[in-house]
Design a protein around this motif. Structure first.
Motif, mmCIF file in Angstrom:
data_model
loop_
_atom_site.group_PDB
_atom_site.id
_atom_site.type_symbol
_atom_site.label_atom_id
_atom_site.label_comp_id
_atom_site.label_asym_id
_atom_site.label_seq_id
_atom_site.Cartn_x
_atom_site.Cartn_y
_atom_site.Cartn_z
ATOM 1 N N PRO A 246 0.822 -1.210 0.000
ATOM 2 C CA PRO A 246 0.000 0.000 0.000
ATOM 3 C C PRO A 246 0.861 1.266 0.000
ATOM 4 O O PRO A 246 1.989 1.273 0.496
ATOM 5 N N SER A 247 0.320 2.320 -0.592
ATOM 6 C CA SER A 247 0.996 3.615 -0.581
ATOM 7 C C SER A 247 -0.038 4.707 -0.803
ATOM 8 O O SER A 247 -1.191 4.443 -1.155
ATOM 9 N N LEU A 248 0.388 5.945 -0.617
ATOM 10 C CA LEU A 248 -0.477 7.091 -0.863
ATOM 11 C C LEU A 248 -0.177 7.649 -2.243
ATOM 12 O O LEU A 248 0.970 7.645 -2.702
ATOM 13 N N GLY A 249 -1.213 8.143 -2.924
ATOM 14 C CA GLY A 249 -1.009 8.662 -4.263
ATOM 15 C C GLY A 249 -1.994 9.763 -4.614
ATOM 16 O O GLY A 249 -2.931 10.065 -3.865
ATOM 17 N N VAL A 250 -1.764 10.341 -5.769
ATOM 18 C CA VAL A 250 -2.634 11.385 -6.320
ATOM 19 C C VAL A 250 -2.986 10.985 -7.742
ATOM 20 O O VAL A 250 -2.104 10.682 -8.547
ATOM 21 N N GLU A 251 -4.297 10.983 -8.061
ATOM 22 C CA GLU A 251 -4.756 10.691 -9.414
ATOM 23 C C GLU A 251 -5.087 11.989 -10.129
ATOM 24 O O GLU A 251 -5.692 12.905 -9.558
ATOM 25 N N LEU A 252 -4.696 12.084 -11.379
ATOM 26 C CA LEU A 252 -5.072 13.181 -12.262
ATOM 27 C C LEU A 252 -5.936 12.577 -13.356
ATOM 28 O O LEU A 252 -5.433 11.983 -14.310
ATOM 29 N N LEU A 253 -7.271 12.713 -13.245
ATOM 30 C CA LEU A 253 -8.227 12.024 -14.106
ATOM 31 C C LEU A 253 -8.880 12.991 -15.088
ATOM 32 O O LEU A 253 -9.237 14.118 -14.732
ATOM 33 N N ALA A 254 -9.050 12.490 -16.328
ATOM 34 C CA ALA A 254 -9.750 13.260 -17.363
ATOM 35 C C ALA A 254 -10.602 12.299 -18.169
ATOM 36 O O ALA A 254 -10.246 11.122 -18.330
ATOM 37 N N PRO A 255 -11.769 12.773 -18.712
ATOM 38 C CA PRO A 255 -12.615 11.885 -19.509
ATOM 39 C C PRO A 255 -11.906 11.329 -20.735
ATOM 40 O O PRO A 255 -12.128 10.186 -21.126
ATOM 41 N N SER A 256 -11.022 12.146 -21.334
ATOM 42 C CA SER A 256 -10.273 11.721 -22.516
ATOM 43 C C SER A 256 -9.136 12.698 -22.756
ATOM 44 O O SER A 256 -9.037 13.743 -22.092
ATOM 45 N N ILE A 257 -8.282 12.364 -23.731
ATOM 46 C CA ILE A 257 -7.164 13.239 -24.054
ATOM 47 C C ILE A 257 -7.655 14.597 -24.531
ATOM 48 O O ILE A 257 -7.047 15.634 -24.264
ATOM 49 N N SER A 258 -8.778 14.598 -25.249
ATOM 50 C CA SER A 258 -9.306 15.862 -25.786
ATOM 51 C C SER A 258 -10.011 16.709 -24.739
ATOM 52 O O SER A 258 -10.401 17.851 -25.027
ATOM 53 N N GLN A 259 -10.190 16.185 -23.555
ATOM 54 C CA GLN A 259 -10.900 16.910 -22.516
ATOM 55 C C GLN A 259 -10.010 17.093 -21.270
ATOM 56 O O GLN A 259 -10.446 16.912 -20.138
ATOM 57 N N LEU A 260 -8.768 17.476 -21.529
ATOM 58 C CA LEU A 260 -7.834 17.672 -20.418
ATOM 59 C C LEU A 260 -8.237 18.837 -19.534
ATOM 60 O O LEU A 260 -7.790 18.935 -18.383
ATOM 61 N N ASP A 261 -9.076 19.734 -20.086
ATOM 62 C CA ASP A 261 -9.516 20.862 -19.274
ATOM 63 C C ASP A 261 -10.439 20.414 -18.139
ATOM 64 O O ASP A 261 -10.715 21.179 -17.214
ATOM 65 N N LYS A 262 -10.917 19.185 -18.228
ATOM 66 C CA LYS A 262 -11.801 18.647 -17.187
ATOM 67 C C LYS A 262 -11.054 17.708 -16.224
ATOM 68 O O LYS A 262 -11.664 16.904 -15.523
ATOM 69 N N THR A 263 -9.748 17.830 -16.242
ATOM 70 C CA THR A 263 -8.932 16.988 -15.345
ATOM 71 C C THR A 263 -9.241 17.308 -13.887
ATOM 72 O O THR A 263 -9.345 18.472 -13.494
ATOM 73 N N ARG A 264 -9.372 16.254 -13.111
ATOM 74 C CA ARG A 264 -9.622 16.393 -11.683
ATOM 75 C C ARG A 264 -8.487 15.743 -10.883
ATOM 76 O O ARG A 264 -7.914 14.755 -11.311
ATOM 77 N N ARG A 265 -8.214 16.346 -9.768
ATOM 78 C CA ARG A 265 -7.185 15.791 -8.862
ATOM 79 C C ARG A 265 -7.888 15.069 -7.734
ATOM 80 O O ARG A 265 -8.766 15.626 -7.066
ATOM 81 N N VAL A 266 -7.496 13.800 -7.516
ATOM 82 C CA VAL A 266 -8.134 12.974 -6.487
ATOM 83 C C VAL A 266 -7.057 12.307 -5.636
ATOM 84 O O VAL A 266 -6.152 11.647 -6.170
ATOM 85 N N ASN A 267 -7.132 12.486 -4.340
ATOM 86 C CA ASN A 267 -6.227 11.769 -3.432
ATOM 87 C C ASN A 267 -6.693 10.320 -3.321
ATOM 88 O O ASN A 267 -7.896 10.044 -3.264
ATOM 89 N N THR A 268 -5.735 9.411 -3.268
ATOM 90 C CA THR A 268 -6.108 8.003 -3.284
ATOM 91 C C THR A 268 -5.124 7.153 -2.481
ATOM 92 O O THR A 268 -3.994 7.581 -2.184
ATOM 93 N N ILE A 269 -5.586 5.983 -2.159
ATOM 94 C CA ILE A 269 -4.706 4.942 -1.610
ATOM 95 C C ILE A 269 -4.442 3.951 -2.732
ATOM 96 O O ILE A 269 -5.378 3.450 -3.353
ATOM 97 N N ALA A 270 -3.167 3.711 -2.998
ATOM 98 C CA ALA A 270 -2.792 2.768 -4.062
ATOM 99 C C ALA A 270 -2.295 1.473 -3.434
ATOM 100 O O ALA A 270 -1.507 1.490 -2.479
ATOM 101 N N ILE A 271 -2.777 0.375 -3.968
ATOM 102 C CA ILE A 271 -2.321 -0.946 -3.512
ATOM 103 C C ILE A 271 -1.762 -1.692 -4.715
ATOM 104 O O ILE A 271 -2.436 -1.828 -5.741
ATOM 105 N N GLU A 272 -0.522 -2.131 -4.571
ATOM 106 C CA GLU A 272 0.118 -2.906 -5.637
ATOM 107 C C GLU A 272 -0.026 -4.389 -5.277
ATOM 108 O O GLU A 272 0.674 -4.876 -4.377
ATOM 109 N N PRO A 273 -0.905 -5.106 -5.940
ATOM 110 C CA PRO A 273 -1.115 -6.520 -5.582
ATOM 111 C C PRO A 273 0.098 -7.393 -5.879
ATOM 112 O O PRO A 273 0.391 -8.340 -5.153
ATOM 113 N N PHE A 274 0.796 -7.086 -6.971
ATOM 114 C CA PHE A 274 2.006 -7.841 -7.294
ATOM 115 C C PHE A 274 2.862 -6.990 -8.229
ATOM 116 O O PHE A 274 2.378 -6.106 -8.940
ATOM 117 N N GLY A 275 4.148 -7.252 -8.220
ATOM 118 C CA GLY A 275 5.073 -6.512 -9.074
ATOM 119 C C GLY A 275 6.492 -7.017 -8.904
ATOM 120 O O GLY A 275 6.774 -7.904 -8.073
#
Length: 372
Positions: A246-275
């Motif tokens: 587990p780790s802490l992360g930040v997501e930068l989400l957008a509906p698509s490449i053409s809609q980067l103006d709608k990017t949202r920042r979301v704080n999240t918990i990231a879990i790496e199941p395997f790597g």
């Protein structure tokens, strides 16, 4: 009273008798032991000023003998030097026959070892590691239970015991020559000693890098990676498995490449199941890839992958499915930080592994070399 007086007289007489015996016998014994120490204890022998000695012992003092060896050593004429030592043993009238035979046998073994190194195709490597040379062969060992007794070549068929039963000349002929040859072998092993010390220092640095700059491991990950680690290795692992990390992360989400103006920042918990990650030789940098599940609280979970390049770069690609539209979702980047590394110290298990590895390396590489 008469009985008490008689008991006191007997006790005093017994003590006087014991004291007389000690005074009579101890000086002789102590003198014999002291003489052997002066002939064989390196610190005492080298404390003797050669100019105070009579001929021929003035020139045979270990410091004088070693000075006479230096020109040969400087020219890398080790075989010539050992041949001269062998000739000296053969012609030394101070040596009794058993000691001469055993000394000569060990000088021959030393010559054979040196000749093998010189004749080999990798003579520089063999010289640098000193793997084929018994550099401690002529080290004098003092008995731990018998004062005034010294051993050379102990545990071999040609061992030599030096004690008060030998004459002063024989003791000096054996011990002074051994001290000079031991110093010569110390000089021969200087390259190997420097190389071994450097390897120990480099191994220590790799362990420090692995513990301080590597990707942090939670207890269950440490147990998983320890299971496949060779206990005989002197280096830390070069690869690492990631499991439910587990780790802490930040997501930068957008509906698509053409809609980067709608990017949202979301704080999240990231879990790496395997790597899996792989370290460089120095263990100061690693790179790898792992699957990731992002859990941004009250929003839909995201799936993706995250790339690791060193301790500061954790960059992933995330897809978050939209709950209202089938097959639709949001795409974005996940930036993660290995915060566990910053508030957790190096695990005790890693510190113990480092200590054990360096102890093995020190025993294999340094302790076998004579001290400078």
């Amino acid at each position: 009273m008469r009985v008490v007086r008689r008991m006191v007289q007997r006790a005093v007489s017994a003590h006087l008798l014991a004291f007389t015996i000690c005074v009579t016998l101890s000086p002789q014994r102590l003198h014999a032991q002291g003489a052997v120490d002066r002939d064989c204890e390196q610190t005492l022998v080298r404390g003797i000023t050669p100019s105070t000695l009579s001929s021929p012992w003035r020139d045979r003092h270990p410091d004088v003998a070693y000075e006479n060896m230096k020109s040969r050593m400087a020219n890398d004429e080790w075989l010539v030097l050992v041949d001269s030592i062998a000739l000296g043993v053969e012609n030394d009238s101070s040596l009794a026959e058993p000691q001469r035979v055993h000394l000569a046998a060990n000088v021959r073994r030393l010559r054979d070892e040196l000749a093998f190194v010189d004749a080999g195709p990798n003579s520089d490597v063999l010289r640098r590691t000193a793997q084929n040379i018994s550099l401690g062969r002529f080290r004098i060992e003092a008995s731990r239970v018998r004062p005034g007794v010294y051993f050379l070549f102990r545990g071999t068929a040609d061992s030599v015991v030096v004690d008060s039963t030998l004459s002063t000349d024989t003791r000096r002929a054996v011990c002074w020559r051994a001290i000079a040859v031991a110093r010569m072998l110390t000089a021969y092993g200087a390259l190997a000693r420097t190389d071994a010390t450097a390897r120990l220092r480099e191994a220590s640095t790799r362990w420090d890098n692995y513990g301080n700059k590597g990707y942090s491991q939670f207890p269950w990950e440490l147990a998983l990676n320890s299971a496949g680690f060779s206990r005989s290795s002197v280096d830390p692992p070069k690869s690492q498995l990631i499991f439910l990390h587990p780790s802490l992360g930040v997501e930068l989400l957008a509906p698509s490449i053409s809609q980067l103006d709608k990017t949202r920042r979301v704080n999240t918990i990231a879990i790496e199941p395997f790597g899996y990650i792989r370290y460089t030789d120095s263990r100061a940098l690693y790179y790898g890839l792992s699957a990731v599940v992002s859990l941004p609280g009250d929003r839909s979970a995201g799936l993706g992958a995250i790339a690791h390049v060193g301790q500061y770069v954790k960059l992933g690609y995330i897809f978050v499915r939209s709950p209202s539209e089938r097959g639709q979702g949001r795409y974005g980047l996940l930036v993660s930080a290995d915060f566990y590394q910053f508030f957790s110290s190096v695990p005790a298990q890693l510190r113990q592994a480092k200590s054990a590895a360096l102890t093995r390396l020190r025993g294999a590489e340094i302790d076998r070399l004579p001290p400078s």
